[in-house]
Design an enzyme around this catalytic site. Structure first.
Site, PDB file in Angstrom:
ATOM      1  N   GLY A 136      -5.023 -16.506   2.393  1.00  0.00           N
ATOM      2  CA  GLY A 136      -6.092 -16.928   3.436  1.00  0.00           C
ATOM      3  C   GLY A 136      -7.483 -17.112   2.629  1.00  0.00           C
TER       4      GLY A 136
ATOM      5  CD  GLU B 114      -9.479 -15.751   5.458  1.00  0.00           C
ATOM      6  OE1 GLU B 114     -10.395 -14.650   5.267  1.00  0.00           O
ATOM      7  OE2 GLU B 114      -8.419 -15.851   5.410  1.00  0.00           O
TER       8      GLU B 114
ATOM      9  CD1 TRP C 126      -8.927  -1.646  10.208  1.00  0.00           C
ATOM     10  CD2 TRP C 126      -9.021  -3.545   9.156  1.00  0.00           C
ATOM     11  NE1 TRP C 126      -7.931  -1.471   9.192  1.00  0.00           N
ATOM     12  CE2 TRP C 126      -7.697  -2.766   8.593  1.00  0.00           C
ATOM     13  CE3 TRP C 126      -9.037  -4.873   8.514  1.00  0.00           C
ATOM     14  CZ2 TRP C 126      -6.951  -3.359   7.736  1.00  0.00           C
ATOM     15  CZ3 TRP C 126      -8.032  -5.334   7.633  1.00  0.00           C
ATOM     16  CH2 TRP C 126      -6.984  -4.552   7.117  1.00  0.00           C
TER      17      TRP C 126
ATOM     18  CG  ASP D 155      -4.304 -12.473   8.198  1.00  0.00           C
ATOM     19  OD1 ASP D 155      -3.077 -12.900   7.995  1.00  0.00           O
ATOM     20  OD2 ASP D 155      -5.401 -12.782   7.900  1.00  0.00           O
TER      21      ASP D 155
ATOM     22  CG  HIS E 156      -1.135 -10.731   5.327  1.00  0.00           C
ATOM     23  ND1 HIS E 156      -0.629 -10.698   4.173  1.00  0.00           N
ATOM     24  CD2 HIS E 156      -2.442 -10.195   4.955  1.00  0.00           C
ATOM     25  CE1 HIS E 156      -1.132  -9.906   3.452  1.00  0.00           C
ATOM     26  NE2 HIS E 156      -2.301  -9.514   4.055  1.00  0.00           N
TER      27      HIS E 156
ATOM     28  CB  CYS F 245      -2.473  -5.258   3.445  1.00  0.00           C
ATOM     29  SG  CYS F 245      -3.400  -6.464   3.819  1.00  0.00           S
TER      30      CYS F 245
ATOM     31  CD  GLU G 194      -0.770  -4.381  -0.344  1.00  0.00           C
ATOM     32  OE1 GLU G 194      -1.777  -4.928   0.194  1.00  0.00           O
ATOM     33  OE2 GLU G 194      -0.768  -3.320  -0.834  1.00  0.00           O
TER      34      GLU G 194
ATOM     35  CG  HIS H  54      -5.788  -4.596  -3.607  1.00  0.00           C
ATOM     36  ND1 HIS H  54      -4.362  -4.737  -3.332  1.00  0.00           N
ATOM     37  CD2 HIS H  54      -6.269  -4.582  -2.935  1.00  0.00           C
ATOM     38  CE1 HIS H  54      -4.363  -4.945  -2.142  1.00  0.00           C
ATOM     39  NE2 HIS H  54      -5.653  -4.797  -1.524  1.00  0.00           N
TER      40      HIS H  54
ATOM     41  CB  CYS I 103      -3.707  -8.811  -0.044  1.00  0.00           C
ATOM     42  SG  CYS I 103      -5.043  -8.374   1.294  1.00  0.00           S
TER      43      CYS I 103
HETATM   44  C1  LIG Z   1      -7.989  -6.382   3.880  1.00  0.00           C
HETATM   45  N1  LIG Z   1      -8.534  -5.498   3.812  1.00  0.00           N
HETATM   46  C2  LIG Z   1      -9.720  -5.344   4.914  1.00  0.00           C
HETATM   47  C3  LIG Z   1      -9.789  -3.882   5.547  1.00  0.00           C
HETATM   48  N2  LIG Z   1     -10.894  -3.676   6.364  1.00  0.00           N
HETATM   49  C4  LIG Z   1     -11.492  -4.946   6.744  1.00  0.00           C
HETATM   50  N3  LIG Z   1     -12.636  -4.863   7.752  1.00  0.00           N
HETATM   51  N4  LIG Z   1     -11.329  -6.128   6.108  1.00  0.00           N
HETATM   52  C5  LIG Z   1     -10.753  -6.361   5.015  1.00  0.00           C
HETATM   53  O1  LIG Z   1     -10.619  -7.206   4.482  1.00  0.00           O
HETATM   54  N5  LIG Z   1      -8.766  -2.923   5.269  1.00  0.00           N
HETATM   55  C6  LIG Z   1      -7.845  -3.158   4.114  1.00  0.00           C
HETATM   56  C7  LIG Z   1      -8.135  -4.098   3.237  1.00  0.00           C
HETATM   57  C8  LIG Z   1      -9.004  -3.477   2.319  1.00  0.00           C
HETATM   58  N6  LIG Z   1      -9.627  -4.370   1.469  1.00  0.00           N
HETATM   59  C9  LIG Z   1     -11.136  -4.758   1.399  1.00  0.00           C
HETATM   60  C10 LIG Z   1     -11.174  -5.971   0.492  1.00  0.00           C
HETATM   61  C11 LIG Z   1     -12.538  -6.497   0.320  1.00  0.00           C
HETATM   62  C12 LIG Z   1     -13.589  -5.878   1.001  1.00  0.00           C
HETATM   63  C13 LIG Z   1     -14.756  -6.432   0.452  1.00  0.00           C
HETATM   64  O2  LIG Z   1     -14.862  -7.406  -0.249  1.00  0.00           O
HETATM   65  N7  LIG Z   1     -15.972  -5.970   0.928  1.00  0.00           N
HETATM   66  C14 LIG Z   1     -17.065  -6.554   0.540  1.00  0.00           C
HETATM   67  C15 LIG Z   1     -17.869  -6.671   1.615  1.00  0.00           C
HETATM   68  C16 LIG Z   1     -17.485  -7.745   2.601  1.00  0.00           C
HETATM   69  C17 LIG Z   1     -18.828  -8.317   3.325  1.00  0.00           C
HETATM   70  O3  LIG Z   1     -18.964  -8.047   4.510  1.00  0.00           O
HETATM   71  N8  LIG Z   1     -19.750  -9.270   3.007  1.00  0.00           N
HETATM   72  C18 LIG Z   1     -20.971  -9.621   3.700  1.00  0.00           C
HETATM   73  C19 LIG Z   1     -22.097  -9.122   3.049  1.00  0.00           C
HETATM   74  C20 LIG Z   1     -22.203  -9.236   1.531  1.00  0.00           C
HETATM   75  C21 LIG Z   1     -23.320  -8.713   0.738  1.00  0.00           C
HETATM   76  O4  LIG Z   1     -22.979  -7.501   0.271  1.00  0.00           O
HETATM   77  N9  LIG Z   1     -24.328  -9.356   0.733  1.00  0.00           N
HETATM   78  C22 LIG Z   1     -25.565  -8.796  -0.146  1.00  0.00           C
HETATM   79  C23 LIG Z   1     -26.655  -9.922  -0.347  1.00  0.00           C
HETATM   80  C24 LIG Z   1     -25.672 -10.879  -1.309  1.00  0.00           C
HETATM   81  C25 LIG Z   1     -25.295 -10.422  -2.619  1.00  0.00           C
HETATM   82  O5  LIG Z   1     -26.421 -10.168  -3.212  1.00  0.00           O
HETATM   83  O6  LIG Z   1     -24.233 -10.305  -3.029  1.00  0.00           O
HETATM   84  C26 LIG Z   1     -26.212  -7.784   0.791  1.00  0.00           C
HETATM   85  O7  LIG Z   1     -26.179  -7.769   1.981  1.00  0.00           O
HETATM   86  O8  LIG Z   1     -26.901  -7.019   0.086  1.00  0.00           O
HETATM   87  C27 LIG Z   1     -20.944 -11.212   3.329  1.00  0.00           C
HETATM   88  O9  LIG Z   1     -20.029 -11.861   2.631  1.00  0.00           O
HETATM   89  O10 LIG Z   1     -21.829 -11.821   4.193  1.00  0.00           O
HETATM   90  C28 LIG Z   1     -17.645  -5.713  -0.356  1.00  0.00           C
HETATM   91  O11 LIG Z   1     -18.625  -6.126  -1.007  1.00  0.00           O
HETATM   92  O12 LIG Z   1     -17.300  -4.453  -0.456  1.00  0.00           O
HETATM   93  C29 LIG Z   1     -13.429  -5.112   1.821  1.00  0.00           C
HETATM   94  C30 LIG Z   1     -12.113  -4.446   2.071  1.00  0.00           C
HETATM   95  N1  LIG Z   2      -6.477 -13.674   5.816  1.00  0.00           N
HETATM   96  C1  LIG Z   2      -7.076 -12.342   5.181  1.00  0.00           C
HETATM   97  C2  LIG Z   2      -5.878 -11.316   5.302  1.00  0.00           C
HETATM   98  C3  LIG Z   2      -6.467 -10.132   4.456  1.00  0.00           C
HETATM   99  S1  LIG Z   2      -5.541  -8.803   5.076  1.00  0.00           S
HETATM  100  C4  LIG Z   2      -7.391 -12.649   3.688  1.00  0.00           C
HETATM  101  O1  LIG Z   2      -6.771 -13.420   2.904  1.00  0.00           O
HETATM  102  O2  LIG Z   2      -8.355 -12.103   3.177  1.00  0.00           O
HETATM  103 ZN   LIG Z   3      -3.829  -8.313   3.311  1.00  0.00          ZN
END
Ligand SMILES: CN1c2c(nc(N)[nH]c2=O)NC[C@@H]1CNc1ccc(C(=O)N[C@@H](CCC(=O)N[C@@H](CCC(=O)N[C@@H](CCC(=O)O)C(=O)O)C(=O)O)C(=O)O)cc1
Ligand SMILES: N[C@@H](CCS)C(=O)O
Ligand SMILES: [Zn+2]
Length: 771
Positions: free
Chosen positions: A446, A498, A575, A613, A656, A658, A680, A709, A741
């Site tokens: 995705g 996405e 979540w 998912d 899906h 994980c 996964e 990852h 994933c």
């Molecule tokens: C699939 N997974 C997930 C889980 N839980 C979830 N709630 N979501 C998931 O996808 N659990 C199991 C697994 C765990 N895996 C992951 C994988 C990836 C992330 C991740 O990438 N997290 C990001 C934050 C994502 C987010 O909310 N982004 C926001 C805010 C972005 C941001 O930081 N903006 C900055 C400004 C911009 C910049 O300068 O970069 C800010 O606010 O300061 C968005 O995209 O808008 C991470 O970075 O950790 C999590 C779990």
């Molecule tokens: N559709 C989501 C699933 C993560 S578990 C993705 O591709 O990030």
């Molecule tokens: Zn996944």
């Protein structure tokens, strides 16, 4: 006097400082000294914050640069040779185990190419730990300067006496597994592991630690006899060291320990239990305590963000005091606060509901207030108790929690709303007739890379610096790019990538009634990755379609099948921070109804492959087998079906997950009745797929051919080997080829390179099996 205690504090910092520093180090923007300094600064700030909050017992060694279990792996020198052989410095070796490492040779060092250790869910939470991977001839050796000692001394130098927290030996081994190719049963390594713990405990005492928190959370599980048998010898060994080691608080959490009470060591100074999750265990736990043993009563929830109801918590603590006396009771958080956001003080947009919440910093204050209330009497904290009672009442009586229309719709659910129109054989034939997919169809899960550019654009939109129309244009441009890349890669079922989603759950939370969402409430998920769970405060409904615009646009710019992408009801529930005033099954049903409408709208918009998912389905499984687990599976499966079955036969439903551990709930996976499952399994043994063969699972499966990852790029050959390993268990005509994933955490170059190899590997097998 009743003391107050915090079992562990979140590490990321108020502004995700640790995440930012760690990622800066990985990308070469800062050096190791700067990263280490950030760690020190954060630890110092967090200890001070807890002390200022009034907490008496504050944990140290709750900090980790990646994961606390990985810290133990390194501290015990249980580092597999495939990492050790590179002679990396300690921190780089640590990160190599956490996230893999691929680095070309330089003049002074050879190339490095090693995959990450397996990462698994920490009990039933959304935190992931790195799994100890043990050898048949595993030896353990304590590191020269053990981290718990270093961090205890660091806090001491700051004038704060902490209680170091370590993972207990039985839990460390039980949570481990034999390395690929090894057959050792980890628990049989106890005798060789214990001397290392003994040395560590002695060193802690020598450093001045008077007490230590030894976490043995596996005690809440159903344990095999040999694991049960490990507790007595382990804790007898520690007891034999007498005053040479600190006093032990033996900590369990996330469930009750009633079924394992006989395993609680008689020799430890205190026993910690989770009285939020399992208040009913109080009397039985009290009954087994020896005359000298204390109870650490976990009454402040470490897993959620609701303000503690002081009157209820005090009632529980008073019961303990009546039985044991004030000197033998500690008021504590139910678990580490790792699973809660840093501080509510950062939230400026929550309005009236802000007063309903407590994040980590506020929970540290709560334990202190509760301890004072039971030590010095309610008058001593009169204002705090009154304010607490007022906000608990305000929430209970708020109109924001109830929506009559949602309840009405729930009451009208009929049995036919849980079943597809036809059984799978008929459906798959109809789907294949118009999808016309080749053997070994390729797809992705995705998400495509969430680049800095996407995040900055979203931030600008949120701040009002660009208009909705500009943001929409930007997202369309991203979708164009993602679709074009997939066409060039020659993938079969495409996704829109996405780009419009900040997170797969938060995004939906922001579009549903009944939710509130935060600006800074980040919680660590794994390594440097954080999530910002939206908060369910009331009955849930969908005011408008949530994903149709983007999916419809993506479908319009390609002739290949486009997969719509939704997050399932259980994952949205788990979540998020769920309500604690309504059963989770009710919240899941509300989410399912909202998603059902979305699925039907997507189908009507021409999107004929829809993935829903449910990566959190497994995580939600009650930790012990029995009636509670069966009840959960029933309502979880029903929610998924309610969300997904409203479509015609031609529409293909994917789901899906994980994870790869299906063994204990395979019947539930089958009962979801999804047409295609992606799982996964890339880091696990392909033998796990045998369950699909054994159960003669007829539907289609994509077991995940590489680990997303890690930034390393799998070769075509490596992917071919992986597919070859799957074929004994999964029929070629039902096998899908996909990553394990979503690709959101990856960079574009590695994504393209990895997918190119994946498509090439799929084509190799397609050719082979077409002849
Ligand atoms: C699939 N997974 C997930 C889980 N839980 C979830 N709630 N979501 C998931 O996808 N659990 C199991 C697994 C765990 N895996 C992951 C994988 C990836 C992330 C991740 O990438 N997290 C990001 C934050 C994502 C987010 O909310 N982004 C926001 C805010 C972005 C941001 O930081 N903006 C900055 C400004 C911009 C910049 O300068 O970069 C800010 O606010 O300061 C968005 O995209 O808008 C991470 O970075 O950790 C999590 C779990
Ligand atoms: N559709 C989501 C699933 C993560 S578990 C993705 O591709 O990030
Ligand atoms: Zn996944």
């Amino acid at each position: 006097m009743v003391q107050s205690s915090v079992l562990g504090f979140p590490r990321m910092g108020a502004n995700r400082d640790l995440k930012k520093a760690t990622e800066a180090y990985w990308s070469g923007k800062i050096d190791q000294a700067a990263l280490i300094k950030t760690g020190q600064t954060l630890r110092a700030a967090h200890w001070k914050l807890q002390k200022d909050a009034g907490a008496d017992i504050i944990a140290s060694n709750d900090f980790a640069f990646y994961d606390q279990v990985l810290d133990h792996i390194q501290m015990f020198n249980a580092v597999p040779e495939r990492y050790r052989k590179y002679g990396l410095n300690a921190l780089d070796e640590y990160f190599a185990m956490g996230r893999g490492l691929q680095r070309p040779a330089t003049k002074t060092s050879p190339d490095v190419d090693v995959t990450a250790l397996e990462m698994v869910k920490w009990f039933d939470s959304n935190y992931h730990y790195v799994r100890p991977t043990l050898q048949d001839d595993q030896k353990f050796e304590l590191s020269a300067e053990p981290k718990p000692v270093r961090e205890f001394l660091e806090a001491k130098a700051q004038g704060i006496t902490t209680r170091p927290v370590i993972l207990g030996p039985v839990s460390f081994l039980h949570l481990g597994k034999p390395d690929r190719g090894a057959s050792v049963d980890p628990i049989t390594l106890l005798d060789s592991l214990l001397p290392v713990y003994e040395q560590l405990l002695i060193k802690l005492a020598e450093a001045g630690a008077e007490s230590v928190q030894i976490d043995e959370p596996v005690l809440v599980l159903d344990l095999p006899q040999k694991t049960k048998d490990a507790f007595a010898p382990a804790y007898a060994k520690f007891a034999a060291l007498g005053s040479k080691i600190p006093q032990i608080t033996f900590a369990t959490y996330f469930g009750d320990i009633v079924h394992n009470l006989a395993l609680v060591p008689k020799t430890v100074a205190a026993v910690h239990v989770d009285l939020v999750r399992a208040p009913e265990q109080l009397e039985q736990v009290i009954a087994i305590l020896g005359a000298e043993q204390s109870l650490s009563a976990g009454v402040v929830n470490g897993r959620n963000i609701w303000k503690t109801d002081f009157s209820k918590a005090i009632e529980i603590v008073q019961k303990a005091i009546q039985a044991l006396g004030a000197e033998r009771v500690v008021v504590a958080t139910s678990s580490s606060l790792l699973h809660t956001p840093h501080t509510l003080a950062s939230e400026k947009n929550l309005g009236e509901v802000a007063d309903w919440f407590s994040f980590a910093a506020e929970k540290a204050k709560e334990v202190a207030i509760l301890a004072k209330a039971v030590t010095s009497g309610p008058e001593s904290v009169k204002a705090e108790l009154e304010a607490n009672a007022a906000s608990i009442k305000a929430r209970a009586t708020s109109s924001r929690t109830n929506d009559a229309a949602v309840k009405e719709r729930q009451s009208k659910i009929t049995p036919d709303m849980y079943n597809r129109k036809s059984a799978f054989p008929e459906r798959i034939a109809a789907q294949q007739a118009h999808l016309n997919l080749p053997l070994f169809p390729t797809t992705t899960i995705g998400s495509f890379p969430q680049t800095k550019e996407i995040r900055v654009a979203r931030q600008k939109f949120t701040k009002g610096e660009i208009t909705a129309a500009e943001y929409e244009k930007f997202i369309e441009k991203e979708i164009d790019y993602v679709v074009k890349q997939q066409e060039e890669l020659d993938l079969d079922v495409l996704v829109h990538g996405e780009p419009e989603r900040n997170d797969m759950v938060q995004y939906f939370g922001e579009r549903l009634n009944g939710y509130v969402f935060t600006t800074h409430a980040w919680v660590q998920s794994y390594g440097s990755r954080c999530v910002r769970p939206p908060i369910i405060v009331g009955d849930i409904s969908r005011p408008a379609p949530m994903t149709v615009k983007e999916s419809k646009y993506a479908a319009s710019i390609t002739s290949r099948p486009m997969k719509g992408m939704l997050t399932g009801p259980i994952t949205c529930l788990r979540w998020s921070f769920p309500r604690d005033d309504v059963h989770q099954s009710v919240q899941a049903e509300q989410l399912a109804l909202a998603l059902r409408d979305e699925v039907i709208d997507l189908e009507a918009a021409g999107v004929k492959v829809i993935q829903v998912d449910e990566p959190a389905l497994r995580e939600g499984l009650p930790l012990r087998s029995g009636a509670e687990r069966e009840a959960y599976l029933k309502w979880a499966v029903e929610s998924f079906r309610l969300a997904t079955v409203g479509v015609n036969n031609e529409t293909q439903i994917h789901s899906h997950f994980c994870y790869s551990e299906f063994q204990d709930f395979f019947h539930a996976i089958a009962a979801l009745d999804a047409d295609v499952l992606s799982i996964e399994n890339s880091k696990s043994d392909s033998k796990l797929l045998k369950v699909f063969e054994d159960e003669a699972y007829p539907r289609h499966i994509g077991p995940g051919v590489y680990d997303i990852h890690s930034p390393r790029i799998p070769s075509e050959e490596e992917i071919r080997v992986r597919i070859e390993e799957m074929l004994p268990y999964i029929k070629p005509e039902t096998l899908w080829i996909d990553p394990d994933c979503g690709l959101k955490t990856r960079q574009w170059p590695e994504t393209i390179a990895a997918l190119k190899n994946m498509v090439a590997a799929a084509k190799y097998f397609r050719a082979k099996y077409s002849n």
